[in-house]
Each structure stands twice: as structure tokens, then as C-alpha cells.
Design a protein around this motif. Structure first.
Motif, mmCIF file in Angstrom:
data_model
loop_
_atom_site.group_PDB
_atom_site.id
_atom_site.type_symbol
_atom_site.label_atom_id
_atom_site.label_comp_id
_atom_site.label_asym_id
_atom_site.label_seq_id
_atom_site.Cartn_x
_atom_site.Cartn_y
_atom_site.Cartn_z
ATOM 1 N N ALA A 134 0.828 -1.209 0.000
ATOM 2 C CA ALA A 134 0.000 0.000 0.000
ATOM 3 C C ALA A 134 0.860 1.255 0.000
ATOM 4 O O ALA A 134 0.531 2.252 -0.653
ATOM 5 N N LYS A 135 1.978 1.210 0.721
ATOM 6 C CA LYS A 135 2.878 2.368 0.732
ATOM 7 C C LYS A 135 3.487 2.597 -0.655
ATOM 8 O O LYS A 135 3.621 3.743 -1.101
ATOM 9 N N ALA A 136 3.832 1.525 -1.327
ATOM 10 C CA ALA A 136 4.377 1.654 -2.678
ATOM 11 C C ALA A 136 3.343 2.251 -3.625
ATOM 12 O O ALA A 136 3.667 3.094 -4.474
ATOM 13 N N VAL A 137 2.087 1.833 -3.474
ATOM 14 C CA VAL A 137 1.013 2.391 -4.301
ATOM 15 C C VAL A 137 0.832 3.874 -4.003
ATOM 16 O O VAL A 137 0.651 4.688 -4.921
ATOM 17 N N ALA A 138 0.895 4.234 -2.720
ATOM 18 C CA ALA A 138 0.738 5.649 -2.345
ATOM 19 C C ALA A 138 1.834 6.497 -2.978
ATOM 20 O O ALA A 138 1.571 7.582 -3.514
ATOM 21 N N ARG A 139 3.060 6.020 -2.946
ATOM 22 C CA ARG A 139 4.175 6.767 -3.553
ATOM 23 C C ARG A 139 3.983 6.894 -5.052
ATOM 24 O O ARG A 139 4.235 7.959 -5.636
ATOM 25 N N TYR A 140 3.522 5.817 -5.676
ATOM 26 C CA TYR A 140 3.285 5.854 -7.130
ATOM 27 C C TYR A 140 2.189 6.859 -7.478
ATOM 28 O O TYR A 140 2.341 7.652 -8.434
ATOM 29 N N LEU A 141 1.095 6.854 -6.722
ATOM 30 C CA LEU A 141 -0.009 7.776 -7.009
ATOM 31 C C LEU A 141 0.440 9.231 -6.876
ATOM 32 O O LEU A 141 0.085 10.078 -7.702
ATOM 33 N N VAL A 142 1.212 9.514 -5.841
ATOM 34 C CA VAL A 142 1.697 10.880 -5.648
ATOM 35 C C VAL A 142 2.631 11.277 -6.783
ATOM 36 O O VAL A 142 2.503 12.355 -7.377
ATOM 37 N N SER A 165 12.686 12.191 -3.941
ATOM 38 C CA SER A 165 13.080 10.781 -3.818
ATOM 39 C C SER A 165 12.043 9.854 -4.435
ATOM 40 O O SER A 165 12.368 8.744 -4.863
ATOM 41 N N TYR A 166 10.773 10.305 -4.477
ATOM 42 C CA TYR A 166 9.723 9.530 -5.148
ATOM 43 C C TYR A 166 9.905 9.527 -6.667
ATOM 44 O O TYR A 166 9.360 8.674 -7.355
#
Length: 381
Positions: A134-142, A165-166
């Protein structure tokens, strides 16, 4: 200038993002700009101030306090298109952000996005398990959303570095949250202490915010437990409500500090200046904060802080001047709280420094900076 502001969260929700957005809207309109805000309907059906319109929404039975936007309203879409906004400004990269992006592209207007939050630290609200994914998805969405915007703003330099960094490549500007300083000049902290039953000779530590997991409040409860025998006049007041309230109340009972901890509940934002001025010190153990509004408000109330040493805190607070920045551990918080509780002269020194620091965060300065960003984005079209 015509400015369309889009946000997933607005009143009656209580949060730093809501407060900063509300103050920005009010200041832009006070200056004569045609600023309008669009947000989802809330089940409480609040009476909105001029310039606020609401899209349909739904509420899912999940652990969330924010309605989910249904981004369609023939009336509002017609209104937005007829308004001819010079710039679109979204406060989040999600549903309302995507609506703002669609409308900005349609009208060939620039899109500004403000990233207020480290979203990866909040995924437990929508994904109780599988946090890593879920954290990886959040970073991708941002990242994917930000890279489609004209300009990104964020309240903290540390957040700018995190966005880089994202993989965010668009221009990023740091604009700290703005605050209305006027209510703090006349706030009556003594009346709050009387109402709460806090004696005049007690050393009152306060927290203002959601009682939620990411706030890391067990650290402070354990710190109070470590001090309960040697510092009998310490009182902790938690102002706010949230999903962890019952667990925190039970923890206070288990630790034997229930008589030292006051759960004041949710209070109207108009009353928070008095709560800040009532306190001798403010506590913030969270490490997920970007530019925490409650900390800026505490400074305005002349309230020094004991806070977790993180990038969000370091950008606002100065260790040994208006705050004590320590590791987010009970022993470290207990030592800092002990130091303030024992030294009234230190508290007075830090209080003056806090009030002086708060002047940097006026909503007027914040609005001026946003207007510069808007004008620059429009000029590049």
C-alpha cells in the motif's frame, strides 16, 4: 485573479489541512480575488461560507473520516467552466485533484498541487494489512499525479526532498502553512484551565489534534507514567477526538495516570487559541508530520513544544529556543518534560521565543507567496 481550489477535506472535518485551506480561501477573497472552493458534501451538512460549493459524495464503511467524492454535478461543472479560472489549485492528488486536472486541461489553465501529507504513513486507514504494498502504491499515485502538474507546493523542505526521492520532476516550492495570528492576542487561557479543573500551580502539557495511530500518543502517556511520582503537578490534556481515544483512555488507566490525563474531546477551532495559551508546553510525538498546524498554533499561543525530532519539526522549531526536540521515545520525552516542569524561567524564555517565531507564519505571507506562484504559472502558459 480567478482561482479554483479543490480539496477532498473541508469543514466540519478538523485537521491542519482543512484549516490551512480555509484560511487561504478567506485571505484570497479578502484581497478581492475570485477564489472558489470545491469539496465533497459532508453528512453533517454544514453551513458553508461564501465561495464554497460541494460535489456529491458517498461514505464507505471503512475507518476513514473523509467522504468520498462523486466528481459529477452538471450544475457545478457548468459553473466551473463559466467561471474561467486562471489557475486550478488542488490540495490532494486524488479524486478532486484529478477532477481539477481534467478541468485545467480542458481550459488550458495551469494546475498547482499542494502535497500536505506523507500519505504512505496513512495507508492503514484503507489497507489494514499489506502495508508495504500500500505504501508503494501511495508513492506511485503521488509521483504520477505530481508529474502531470505545472507546479507543486509543499509546506516543508523535508517534504520537497521526499517528493524528489519519489521521482517527482516538476518545479516544487516550499510555502509553510499560514495562520491567523489575531485570535491569539486576546485568548483567555485562564478560563480554559478553570473549565478543565487544572490548578494554577499545575504544569499543563497539551496536545491538539486527532487521537489517531500516526500521532504516536502512547509515547507521551508512558512519559507521564515515568514522571508520576517525582512530578506530581504535571497534567496532560488531550484536545481532540479520533479512533484511538478509547485505547488511550484504557492505557492511561493501566499506567495508573488516569487522574493526570484529561481527555477534553473535540473543540471548535475558534476555541483552540485559548487552549494553546492555557498550556505551559505542547507535546507532539508524531514523526509523520510535514508542517504541523497545531505546532504553529502552539507557537502563536506562546507555548513551547516537546516534539519528536523529525524534518517537519526541525523546519518550524528550534531546539533549546522554542522547543525541546527529542527522539520519539518515552524516556526522552519524560526527560524533556521534566526539564520544562522544573524550570519556570526556561518556560518563560521559550514562550517569548515561540511568540516571536509565530510571526513568520502569518496567513498574509502565505497568501502572498501563493499569488506569486499562481502568477508565475499563468505567465508560462
Amino acid at each position: 485573479m480567478k482561482i479554483g481550489i479543490f480539496t477532498e477535506a473541508y469543514t466540519p472535518i478538523v485537521s491542519g489541512v482543512v484549516t490551512s485551506t480555509r484560511l487561504l480561501l478567506a485571505e484570497l477573497r479578502r484581497r478581492g480575488h475570485d477564489a472558489r472552493l470545491y469539496t465533497p458534501r459532508h453528512p453533517a451538512k454544514p453551513i458553508d461560507e461564501p465561495g464554497v460549493s460541494r460535489f456529491p459524495s458517498i461514505c464507505f464503511p471503512v475507518n476513514s473520516w473523509i467522504p468520498i467524492t462523486v466528481p459529477y454535478s452538471r450544475r457545478l461543472l457548468r459553473e466551473i467552466r463559466e467561471a474561467g479560472f486562471d489557475v486550478f489549485h488542488t490540495q490532494q492528488p486524488f479524486i478532486m485533484g484529478r477532477l481539477a486536472r481534467y478541468l485545467a486541461r480542458e481550459s488550458n489553465a495551469p494546475l498547482v498541487c499542494t502535497i500536505h501529507t506523507q500519505y504512505e504513513h496513512y495507508v492503514h486507514y484503507v489497507a489494514p494489512t499489506a502495508h508495504r504494498a500500500a505504501k508503494a502504491v501511495a508513492r506511485y499515485l503521488v509521483r504520477s499525479f505530481c508529474n502531470t502538474c505545472d507546479v507543486i507546493t509543499t509546506p516543508a523542505k523535508g517534504m520537497e526532498e521526499l517528493l524528489r526521492s519519489y521521482g517527482v520532476t516538476r518545479p516544487i516550492y516550499v510555502i509553510p502553512n499560514g495562520i491567523d495570528l489575531e485570535p491569539y492576542r486576546h485568548a483567555d487561557g485562564a478560563a480554559v484551565r478553570t473549565r478543565l479543573g487544572v490548578p494554577n500551580d499545575a504544569v499543563m502539557f497539551s496536545f491538539v489534534g486527532r487521537l489517531a495511530k500516526e500521532k504516536n500518543l502512547p509515547v507521551v502517556l508512558h512519559a507521564v507514567s515515568l514522571l508520576k511520582s517525582e512530578q506530581p503537578k504535571i497534567v496532560l490534556v488531550l484536545i481532540g477526538d479520533g479512533p484511538e481515544r478509547a485505547a488511550l483512555q484504557q492505557m492511561a488507566q493501566t499506567l495508573g495516570i488516569a487522574e493526570r490525563v484529561i481527555f477534553a474531546g473535540k473543540v471548535p477551532h475558534t476555541e483552540t487559541p485559548a487552549y494553546h495559551t492555557a498550556a505551559d508546553a505542547f507535546v507532539m510525538p508524531s514523526v509523520t508530520e510535514v508542517n504541523p498546524y497545531a505546532v504553529i498554533e502552539a507557537l502563536a499561543g506562546g507555548t513551547p513544544a516537546v516534539a519528536a525530532d523529525s524534518f517537519g519539526m526541525r523546519e518550524i522549531l528550534t531546539h533549546n529556543q522554542d522547543a525541546l526536540l527529542v527522539p520519539p521515545e518515552p524516556e526522552a520525552f519524560a526527560e524533556a518534560m521534566r526539564r520544562l516542569a522544573k524550570d519556570e524561567n526556561l518556560r518563560c524564555f521559550m514562550s517569548e521565543a515561540a511568540r516571536e517565531k509565530a510571526q513568520q507564519y502569518s496567513i498574509q505571507r502565505c497568501a502572498e507567496r501563493f499569488l506569486e506562484i499562481y502568477a508565475g504559472a499563468v505567465g508560462k502558459r
